[in-house]
Design an enzyme around this catalytic site. Structure first.
Site, short mmCIF file in Angstrom:
data_model
loop_
_atom_site.label_atom_id
_atom_site.label_comp_id
_atom_site.label_asym_id
_atom_site.label_seq_id
_atom_site.Cartn_x
_atom_site.Cartn_y
_atom_site.Cartn_z
N HIS A 32 -9.98 5.74 30.82
CA HIS A 32 -9.01 6.79 31.18
C HIS A 32 -7.99 6.24 32.18
O HIS A 32 -6.80 6.53 32.07
CB HIS A 32 -9.73 7.98 31.82
CG HIS A 32 -10.75 8.65 30.94
ND1 HIS A 32 -12.10 8.60 31.22
CD2 HIS A 32 -10.62 9.39 29.82
CE1 HIS A 32 -12.75 9.29 30.30
NE2 HIS A 32 -11.88 9.78 29.43
N ASP A 145 -10.49 6.29 20.11
CA ASP A 145 -10.64 7.38 19.16
C ASP A 145 -9.52 7.22 18.11
O ASP A 145 -8.54 7.96 18.10
CB ASP A 145 -10.54 8.72 19.88
CG ASP A 145 -11.65 8.88 20.91
OD1 ASP A 145 -12.75 9.26 20.52
OD2 ASP A 145 -11.42 8.57 22.10
#
Ligand code: AMP
Length: 275
Positions: A32, A145
């Site tokens: 992140h 992802d």
């Protein structure tokens, strides 16, 4: 830290442009942080959102056990360069009487879509809301992802959303395991076994680099590597077209290798694009 839609709107009203958005579900890690750094380097204002979206979980226990650590998240987001952190409640994202869904077509059917019914509709609905509320110039998503990235890109194009979708590379642990908020739920033995995903992807990449262009053989190479690890229970392995996600037979051109593997109660995904 912002909680309501009104607080978010007020904070964004005079925020210097360009604005970069980094949507997350919290339990922030270096993966992140890399998205936030990237946003920092390309925008004058960086907004990170932290919302564990109930609509994208197809298993209640996965939602309930999803790691949450708000104080540490706010610290890491700030240290990584976020100016604003929006941590809405469910009622702030889905106002009273909410009845809208955003559904993308064929791209959401294979792989994660087949394994997790309803997952992508939950993702595209919440991302459409976040993109609409933020009105950002850029939004940052991880290659981790890979299917989500394709689906969000498709949605943004189809709906004429003006935010540019920016892809960021996968951040890994030193032993090759892709960073994930779910990694903390692995037992010590499962954690030791988990780098097998990376080894399986590299085994297939190895034969690809040696000239193999049969998708079936690349999938077999990944399955063979995973079979060597008794704690790993593969859900799918894929060698597909990186734009349509249709499985490759004999192919010529790029591919996306991807897989989902269960270790006990924890489900991990990883992928490797082939040029
Ligand atoms: P999540 O909090 O899992 O929904 O992830 C939020 C964003 O961070 C998504 O765009 C993910 O693809 C991205 N992300 C998660 N893990 C990684 C990683 N290891 N490397 C790069 N990006 C990641």
């Amino acid at each position: 830290m912002l909680r309501t839609r009104a607080e978010l709107r007020a904070a964004l009203e005079h925020a210097p442009r360009p604005l970069g958005l980094v949507p997350t579900m919290g339990a922030l890690h270096e993966g992140h942080a890399s998205l936030i750094w990237r946003a920092r380097s390309e925008n004058r204002t960086v907004l990170t959102t932290i919302f564990v979206n109930p609509r994208q979980f197809n298993e209640t226990s996965d939602f309930e056990k999803y790691p949450r650590n708000e104080a540490a998240d706010v610290r890491l987001a700030g240290a990584s360069g976020a100016d604003l952190v929006w941590i809405p409640g469910v009622e702030d994202v889905y106002p009273d009487g909410f009845q809208t869904a955003v559904r993308v077509g064929a791209l959401t059917e294979p792989l994660e879509g087949a394994a997790r019914p309803g997952h992508f509709e939950g993702v595209t609905t919440v991302v459409a809301i976040l993109l609409g509320l933020a009105g950002a110039d850029h939004a940052y998503f991880g290659q981790k992802d890979a299917q989500q990235l394709l689906v969000v890109r498709r949605m943004a194009r189809d709906l004429g959303i003006g935010t540019a979708i920016v892809a960021c590379p996968i951040v890994r642990e030193p032993d090759g395991l892709a960073m994930s908020s779910r990694n903390v739920r692995l037992t010590a033995d499962e954690r030791a076994a988990a780098p097998v995903l990376r080894r399986a992807l590299l085994a297939a990449r190895g034969i690809y680099e040696a000239g193999e262009r049969d998708g079936e053989k690349l999938r077999a190479a990944m399955n063979a590597a995973l079979a060597a690890e008794p704690l790993a229970h593969p859900e799918y392995v894929s060698c597909a077209d990186p734009e349509t996600l249709i499985e490759h037979g004999i192919f010529d051109g790029p591919a996306l290798l991807s897989m989902a593997v269960r270790f006990g109660a924890v489900r991990l995904i990883d992928n490797e694009p082939l040029p």
